[in-house]
Design a protein around this motif. Structure first.
Motif, short mmCIF file in Angstrom:
data_model
loop_
_atom_site.label_atom_id
_atom_site.label_comp_id
_atom_site.label_asym_id
_atom_site.label_seq_id
_atom_site.Cartn_x
_atom_site.Cartn_y
_atom_site.Cartn_z
N ARG A 428 0.90 -1.03 0.03
CA ARG A 428 -0.02 -0.26 0.03
C ARG A 428 0.88 1.25 0.01
NH1 ARG A 428 -3.73 -1.55 -2.60
NH2 ARG A 428 -2.70 -3.70 -2.50
N ASP A 429 2.09 1.12 0.04
CA ASP A 429 3.07 2.24 0.01
C ASP A 429 3.23 2.77 -1.40
OD1 ASP A 429 5.02 3.83 0.40
OD2 ASP A 429 6.78 2.60 1.31
N ALA A 430 2.74 3.98 -1.65
CA ALA A 430 2.75 4.58 -3.06
C ALA A 430 4.25 4.95 -3.29
CB ALA A 430 1.91 5.69 -2.99
N SER A 431 5.18 4.84 -2.68
CA SER A 431 6.45 5.41 -2.74
C SER A 431 7.29 4.03 -3.40
CB SER A 431 7.35 5.81 -1.66
OG SER A 431 7.39 4.85 -0.56
N ARG A 432 6.52 2.94 -3.23
CA ARG A 432 7.17 1.72 -3.88
C ARG A 432 6.27 0.95 -5.13
NH1 ARG A 432 7.62 -3.29 -0.35
NH2 ARG A 432 8.87 -3.94 -1.91
N ARG A 433 5.14 1.47 -5.37
CA ARG A 433 4.45 0.69 -6.16
C ARG A 433 4.62 1.07 -7.66
NH1 ARG A 433 -0.94 -0.76 -4.46
NH2 ARG A 433 -1.89 0.32 -6.24
N GLU A 434 4.59 0.01 -8.51
CA GLU A 434 5.00 0.42 -9.99
C GLU A 434 3.54 -0.20 -10.62
OE1 GLU A 434 9.79 -0.35 -9.57
OE2 GLU A 434 8.48 -1.81 -10.70
N LEU A 435 3.18 0.49 -11.63
CA LEU A 435 2.09 -0.11 -12.45
C LEU A 435 2.90 -0.12 -13.75
CD1 LEU A 435 -0.96 -0.50 -13.02
CD2 LEU A 435 -1.02 2.03 -13.61
N TYR A 436 2.82 -1.60 -14.41
CA TYR A 436 3.15 -1.94 -15.74
C TYR A 436 1.71 -1.78 -16.65
CZ TYR A 436 7.99 -3.31 -14.89
OH TYR A 436 9.25 -3.09 -14.68
N ILE A 437 1.93 -0.86 -17.56
CA ILE A 437 0.86 -0.97 -18.72
C ILE A 437 1.34 -1.72 -19.88
CG2 ILE A 437 -0.59 0.56 -20.36
CD1 ILE A 437 0.05 2.88 -18.30
#
Length: 659
Positions: A428-437
């Protein structure tokens, strides 16, 4: 291989003369870059200011020449340069060529300088050492003296002749050396800012700045007759809700029981305003950019006095928490200008002081003066109390809202259920999360098997999305692909249109990801999908590109196998380099498969693993230029696109999918 020399008694050496500065300028000036060069100017200026503050001369002239040389002229007593019987040397040797030499080392109120800015005895000598040339003209005792230095060494001899004017003073003209500093092109803004600040804290002294522009000189003057009080009045421009106050005192004390006693003079000008917040601290005329003791004193003294007033007058609500200094600072305009006969700077650049006694004296000064001020000015005290409480409650409301939003964003999000085929990650940590499109279901399957589910989420693009530069907002926001992707990102959109529906206004703080990674095949269709996604982001959320959140995942073009080992080449050059290394061995070269056909291990290694993947940050240096090419290649300008392809298309023939 060269034999290393032994580390023995002969290994220890010392830097001598000019080498002490020329080889290690950062030790003296804090930097070997432009900051250090600027500080060298301030060291010379400091000596002129010390003279003016002692009552010798009320005008200081600083000239910036077109060749980047600098001149500082004062009308003080003139720097002593003649024979010194006590030292059995010429004073010019001590002043210009001897570190830690000067007339300011007496901690008590000396007959020469009670409060000195140029205290460390390094300035003139260090600046001379760091110069390509340094010329000095001194007027004193009825004589005019000339000295010339080159790269830290005297050039010729001191010239002495009867003066042709009655005014005494010193004039130094020098050019910083590019062999010492990496940059010597000090901007006009530095001079204007520095001289204005010095005019503020040296009441009645005129600072004249001359900037050479072509064959002419542009002149600017600064003078504040009443110093910081005039400055406070200028800053607020009649918009303060309290009258400007000027307070001063002198105290004596010591930093430690075994340390010598010294004197400190404290002056402060302040008022309270709903339109402006400003805190500036000066000590011995030097602007304390990093604060130190005065800042700590202001924090403690103001909070203590205002908190006591709020309690005594029943201003707090029941069980309400105490104010913080931020609540006070949001409506406070404060300038302090202090002097002491002994000062402990954090370093030679004089941007912070840490004297314990000065901090204690200023804390008590603020607290006691505010208490008297509140008693004598009840209406103003009530206005201050009211505004500080408004600031406090606004801050607390904003903090609660921020925490609520953070909890909402970092809680158990329901996006996975509302957005078809989106695969979230656990963190839930936005500083770590990565979104792959990624493009299509097959690519999503491969990426899903190879990702780190802790922090990598996946959003598949089902087919080619709209060209967002051609389509109007009505069509754009009817596209489920686009609206779903925007919901997954979570930051809203940067457009206002009736067709936006349930998408919120843009808020970068609501972005749920640290990286948005566009991951497509390295073929024509992949390039086109990538460009369309970038175009969508550019039109609807351009801040994500500007702030560096958008990336492109490079996927390899070739797989080169030799025995049981595989190499990946991302272009023809890399392929050629690998083949050269494997020359003579039995190898196989295959065009890399699409993302959907890649093995999970290969995908993790080349595309997902932060240690080994290749990401290209999408950061347009010029937004207008980017918009121009997006519009040219994807917009409605058919004639322009045809012309551009005719002129530049040949450069990209190798990349074209032509068979």
């Amino acid at each position: 291989m060269a034999k290393k020399q032994a580390y023995g008694n002969e290994s220890i050496t010392t830097l001598k003369g000019a080498e002490r500065v020329r080889k290690r300028p950062a030790v003296i000036f804090g930097s070997d870059g432009l900051d250090g060069c600027e500080h060298a100017v301030f060291e010379i200026l400091s000596n002129a200011i010390d003279e003016a503050r002692e009552g010798y001369g009320k005008l200081i002239i600083v000239t910036r020449y077109a060749d980047r040389s600098i001149e500082v002229e004062d009308f003080g007593r003139g720097c002593p340069v003649d024979w010194n019987e006590k030292e059995q040397r010429y004073n010019w040797e001590l002043v210009f060529c001897e570190m830690y030499a000067g007339g300011k080392y007496n901690n008590n109120a000396s007959e020469n300088y009670e409060y000195s800015l140029g205290l460390n005895g390094l300035g003139t000598c260090a600046t001379q050492y760091a110069s390509e040339y340094f010329n000095a003209r001194v007027f004193r005792d009825g004589f005019e003296y000339h000295l010339h230095f080159k790269k830290g060494e005297i050039d010729g001899q001191m010239e002495k002749k009867p003066a042709d004017r009655k005014k005494t003073g010193s004039l130094f003209h020098w050019k910083p050396d590019l062999e010492v500093f990496t940059d010597i092109d000090i901007p006009v803004e530095y001079y204007l800012d520095t001289l204005k600040r010095q005019a503020v804290v040296n009441a009645g002294v005129t600072f004249r700045f001359r900037n050479q522009a072509g064959s002419k000189f542009e002149t600017t003057e600064f003078c504040y007759e009443h110093g910081i009080l005039d400055y406070i009045t200028e800053l607020t421009d009649g918009n303060a809700f309290t009258m400007p106050q000027y307070w001063e005192t002198e105290r004596r004390g010591r930093d430690r029981a075994d340390k010598p006693e010294y004197k400190v003079k404290i002056t402060a000008a302040l008022c309270f305003s709903r339109n402006l917040s400003r805190l500036e601290y000066y000590h011995n005329s030097s602007w304390l950019e990093h604060g130190g003791a005065p800042d700590k004193a202001a924090r403690s003294g103001f909070v203590s006095a205002i908190d006591a007033y709020l309690k005594q007058n029943g201003k707090y609500a029941k069980n309400e928490s105490k104010i913080t200094f931020q609540d006070v600072a949001d409506c406070l305009v404060l300038v302090t200008n202090c002097f002491s006969t002994q000062t402990s700077y954090e370093n030679q650049t004089k941007k912070s002081i840490n004297n314990r006694f000065i901090q204690e004296a200023m804390t008590e000064f603020f607290r006691s003066r505010l208490q008297v001020y509140f008693l004598e000015n009840k209406q103003e005290a009530d206005r201050i109390a009211e505004q500080v409480l408004i600031n406090k409650r606004s801050r607390e409301t904003a903090e609660r809202a921020r925490i609520t939003v953070k909890k909402k964003l970092s809680g158990n999000l329901d996006i996975a259920n509302r957005v078809q085929k989106f695969v979230d990650c656990r963190s839930r940590d936005a500083s770590r999360r990565e979104l792959y499109i990624v493009e299509g279901d097959s690519a999503m399957g491969s990426v899903k098997l190879s990702r780190d589910a802790e922090f990598q989420g996946i959003m598949p693009i089902r087919g080619k999305i709209l060209n967002c530069l051609k389509a109007d907002y009505a069509r754009i926001f009817k596209s489920e692909i686009i609206t779903d992707l925007l919901r997954v990102m979570g930051c809203g959109v940067e457009v206002r249109d009736k067709h936006v529906k349930d998408l919120t206004a843009f808020d970068l703080g609501s972005l749920r990801w640290n990286k948005i990674v566009i991951c497509t095949d390295a073929d024509y269709d992949g390039f086109q999908i990538r460009t369309l996604v970038l175009t969508m982001l550019y039109r609807l959320v351009p801040t994500l590109i500007r702030e560096g959140y958008v990336y492109i995942a490079e996927t390899p073009l070739f797989e080169i196998t030799c025995k049981d080992k595989t190499w990946f080449a991302y272009n023809e050059t890399e392929k050629a380099d690998i083949l050269k290394k494997l020359e003579g061995k039995k190898i196989s070269v295959a065009r890399s498969k699409g993302l959907g056909e890649n093995e999970p291990e290969m995908m993790w290694l080349t595309t997902m693993n932060p240690e080994t993947r290749r990401l290209i940050k999408v950061m347009p240096e010029d937004a207008e230029k980017t918009a121009f090419y997006f519009d040219l290649l994807l917009g409605d300008n058919l004639a322009g696109r045809k012309e551009y392809i005719a002129e530049n298309g040949s450069q990209y023939l190798e990349m074209a999918d032509i068979s």
